[in-house]
Design a protein around this motif. Structure first.
Motif, PDB file in Angstrom:
ATOM      1  N   GLU A  93      -6.484   3.627  -5.891  1.00 33.63           N
ATOM      2  CA  GLU A  93      -7.783   3.712  -6.554  1.00 33.63           C
ATOM      3  C   GLU A  93      -8.656   4.752  -5.842  1.00 33.63           C
ATOM      4  OE1 GLU A  93      -7.864   0.520  -3.518  1.00 33.63           O
ATOM      5  OE2 GLU A  93      -6.689   0.672  -5.308  1.00 33.63           O
ATOM      6  N   ILE A  94      -9.488   5.432  -6.612  1.00 32.25           N
ATOM      7  CA  ILE A  94     -10.382   6.444  -6.058  1.00 32.25           C
ATOM      8  C   ILE A  94     -11.704   5.807  -5.650  1.00 32.25           C
ATOM      9  CG2 ILE A  94     -11.650   8.560  -6.592  1.00 32.25           C
ATOM     10  CD1 ILE A  94      -9.323   9.228  -8.528  1.00 32.25           C
ATOM     11  N   ARG A  95     -12.177   4.870  -6.447  1.00 37.55           N
ATOM     12  CA  ARG A  95     -13.434   4.175  -6.156  1.00 37.55           C
ATOM     13  C   ARG A  95     -13.142   2.738  -5.774  1.00 37.55           C
ATOM     14  NH1 ARG A  95     -16.047   5.507 -11.798  1.00 37.55           N
ATOM     15  NH2 ARG A  95     -13.894   5.150 -12.294  1.00 37.55           N
ATOM     16  N   ASN A  96     -14.089   2.103  -5.108  1.00 32.57           N
ATOM     17  CA  ASN A  96     -13.947   0.679  -4.798  1.00 32.57           C
ATOM     18  C   ASN A  96     -14.084  -0.114  -6.087  1.00 32.57           C
ATOM     19  OD1 ASN A  96     -13.640   1.084  -2.064  1.00 32.57           O
ATOM     20  ND2 ASN A  96     -15.814   0.934  -1.660  1.00 32.57           N
ATOM     21  N   ARG A  97     -13.111  -0.958  -6.334  1.00 30.32           N
ATOM     22  CA  ARG A  97     -13.078  -1.768  -7.540  1.00 30.32           C
ATOM     23  C   ARG A  97     -13.103  -3.242  -7.182  1.00 30.32           C
ATOM     24  NH1 ARG A  97     -14.186   1.314 -11.838  1.00 30.32           N
ATOM     25  NH2 ARG A  97     -12.960   3.202 -11.848  1.00 30.32           N
ATOM     26  N   VAL A  98     -13.417  -4.068  -8.176  1.00 28.55           N
ATOM     27  CA  VAL A  98     -13.409  -5.512  -7.983  1.00 28.55           C
ATOM     28  C   VAL A  98     -12.004  -5.972  -7.598  1.00 28.55           C
ATOM     29  CG1 VAL A  98     -13.728  -7.741  -9.114  1.00 28.55           C
ATOM     30  CG2 VAL A  98     -15.349  -5.896  -9.545  1.00 28.55           C
ATOM     31  N   LEU A  99     -11.012  -5.411  -8.261  1.00 26.79           N
ATOM     32  CA  LEU A  99      -9.616  -5.760  -7.974  1.00 26.79           C
ATOM     33  C   LEU A  99      -8.877  -4.500  -7.525  1.00 26.79           C
ATOM     34  CD1 LEU A  99      -8.887  -8.072 -11.016  1.00 26.79           C
ATOM     35  CD2 LEU A  99      -9.453  -8.725  -8.685  1.00 26.79           C
ATOM     36  N   PRO A 100      -8.707  -4.331  -6.212  1.00 28.06           N
ATOM     37  CA  PRO A 100      -8.006  -3.140  -5.720  1.00 28.06           C
ATOM     38  C   PRO A 100      -6.536  -3.131  -6.133  1.00 28.06           C
ATOM     39  CG  PRO A 100      -8.732  -4.546  -3.890  1.00 28.06           C
ATOM     40  CD  PRO A 100      -9.188  -5.184  -5.161  1.00 28.06           C
ATOM     41  N   ALA A 101      -5.915  -1.981  -6.003  1.00 28.27           N
ATOM     42  CA  ALA A 101      -4.522  -1.799  -6.424  1.00 28.27           C
ATOM     43  C   ALA A 101      -3.599  -2.813  -5.755  1.00 28.27           C
ATOM     44  CB  ALA A 101      -4.064  -0.374  -6.123  1.00 28.27           C
ATOM     45  N   ARG A 102      -3.821  -3.112  -4.487  1.00 25.10           N
ATOM     46  CA  ARG A 102      -2.971  -4.077  -3.777  1.00 25.10           C
ATOM     47  C   ARG A 102      -3.032  -5.445  -4.451  1.00 25.10           C
ATOM     48  NH1 ARG A 102      -4.741  -5.457   2.038  1.00 25.10           N
ATOM     49  NH2 ARG A 102      -4.317  -3.270   2.355  1.00 25.10           N
ATOM     50  N   ALA A 161      -1.108  -5.443  -7.619  1.00 20.90           N
ATOM     51  CA  ALA A 161       0.338  -5.503  -7.382  1.00 20.90           C
ATOM     52  C   ALA A 161       0.761  -6.953  -7.133  1.00 20.90           C
ATOM     53  CB  ALA A 161       0.717  -4.619  -6.195  1.00 20.90           C
ATOM     54  N   TYR A 162       0.002  -7.663  -6.292  1.00 24.76           N
ATOM     55  CA  TYR A 162       0.302  -9.077  -6.051  1.00 24.76           C
ATOM     56  C   TYR A 162       0.145  -9.888  -7.337  1.00 24.76           C
ATOM     57  CZ  TYR A 162       0.387  -8.452  -0.959  1.00 24.76           C
ATOM     58  OH  TYR A 162       0.694  -8.072   0.323  1.00 24.76           O
ATOM     59  N   PHE A 163      -0.838  -9.534  -8.166  1.00 24.78           N
ATOM     60  CA  PHE A 163      -1.048 -10.238  -9.432  1.00 24.78           C
ATOM     61  C   PHE A 163       0.160 -10.047 -10.349  1.00 24.78           C
ATOM     62  CE2 PHE A 163      -2.766 -10.334 -13.823  1.00 24.78           C
ATOM     63  CZ  PHE A 163      -3.170 -11.661 -13.840  1.00 24.78           C
ATOM     64  N   ALA A 164       0.690  -8.826 -10.411  1.00 30.38           N
ATOM     65  CA  ALA A 164       1.866  -8.566 -11.253  1.00 30.38           C
ATOM     66  C   ALA A 164       3.066  -9.394 -10.775  1.00 30.38           C
ATOM     67  CB  ALA A 164       2.208  -7.085 -11.236  1.00 30.38           C
ATOM     68  N   ILE A 165       3.242  -9.477  -9.464  1.00 29.36           N
ATOM     69  CA  ILE A 165       4.328 -10.301  -8.921  1.00 29.36           C
ATOM     70  C   ILE A 165       4.079 -11.772  -9.246  1.00 29.36           C
ATOM     71  CG2 ILE A 165       5.498 -11.059  -6.812  1.00 29.36           C
ATOM     72  CD1 ILE A 165       4.753  -8.253  -5.649  1.00 29.36           C
ATOM     73  N   GLY A 166       2.828 -12.211  -9.104  1.00 30.75           N
ATOM     74  CA  GLY A 166       2.469 -13.592  -9.427  1.00 30.75           C
ATOM     75  C   GLY A 166       2.716 -13.920 -10.890  1.00 30.75           C
ATOM     76  N   MET A 167       2.432 -12.970 -11.785  1.00 30.92           N
ATOM     77  CA  MET A 167       2.689 -13.199 -13.213  1.00 30.92           C
ATOM     78  C   MET A 167       4.188 -13.362 -13.464  1.00 30.92           C
ATOM     79  SD  MET A 167      -0.041 -13.555 -14.966  1.00 30.92           S
ATOM     80  CE  MET A 167       0.733 -13.505 -16.566  1.00 30.92           C
ATOM     81  N   ASP A 221       0.825  -1.216   0.000  1.00 29.77           N
ATOM     82  CA  ASP A 221       0.000   0.000   0.000  1.00 29.77           C
ATOM     83  C   ASP A 221       0.854   1.259   0.000  1.00 29.77           C
ATOM     84  OD1 ASP A 221      -2.304  -1.504  -0.025  1.00 29.77           O
ATOM     85  OD2 ASP A 221      -2.679  -1.310   2.130  1.00 29.77           O
ATOM     86  N   GLU A 222       1.944   1.242   0.762  1.00 29.57           N
ATOM     87  CA  GLU A 222       2.838   2.399   0.800  1.00 29.57           C
ATOM     88  C   GLU A 222       3.482   2.642  -0.567  1.00 29.57           C
ATOM     89  OE1 GLU A 222       7.001   3.625   2.969  1.00 29.57           O
ATOM     90  OE2 GLU A 222       5.600   2.363   4.082  1.00 29.57           O
ATOM     91  N   ALA A 223       3.898   1.572  -1.231  1.00 27.44           N
ATOM     92  CA  ALA A 223       4.488   1.705  -2.568  1.00 27.44           C
ATOM     93  C   ALA A 223       3.464   2.256  -3.563  1.00 27.44           C
ATOM     94  CB  ALA A 223       5.026   0.358  -3.043  1.00 27.44           C
ATOM     95  N   ILE A 224       2.238   1.786  -3.475  1.00 23.28           N
ATOM     96  CA  ILE A 224       1.174   2.269  -4.362  1.00 23.28           C
ATOM     97  C   ILE A 224       0.920   3.750  -4.110  1.00 23.28           C
ATOM     98  CG2 ILE A 224      -1.302   2.092  -4.860  1.00 23.28           C
ATOM     99  CD1 ILE A 224      -0.948  -0.982  -4.295  1.00 23.28           C
TER     100      ILE A 224
END
Length: 80
Positions: free
Chosen positions: A30-39, A42-48, A20-23
């Motif tokens: 994110e400004i609005r609540n989304r299905v996939l929050p920024a956190r 970020a984990y998805f990018a690392i997982g990829m 969260d701090e890095a984001i």
């Protein structure tokens, strides 16, 4: 199980507060609540990066299962 453990360990190696701090540092909260929050993204990018041979769906499935498995993760993730 080993994939779930390694994905679940992302939250130990990269704790949510650090992600969260890095984001916030790059101004991508994110400004609005989304299905996939920024956190989660970020984990998805690392997982990829960890599972580059896998499809998006496979990595997302492992990520959602792994985060659910890891201690303290209470959100349920559904693919968009």
């Amino acid at each position: 199980m080993s994939d779930l453990v390694s994905i679940g360990l992302l939250t130990r190696v990269f704790p949510p507060e650090v992600v969260d701090e890095a984001i916030d540092d790059v101004g991508r909260r994110e400004i609005r609540n989304r299905v996939l929050p920024a956190r989660v993204m970020a984990y998805f990018a690392i997982g990829m990066a960890m599972y580059s041979e896998g499809s998006y769906e496979d990595v997302f499935s492992q990520l959602s299962d792994g985060l659910s498995w890891s201690k303290g993760w209470t959100e349920s993730l559904k693919p968009p």
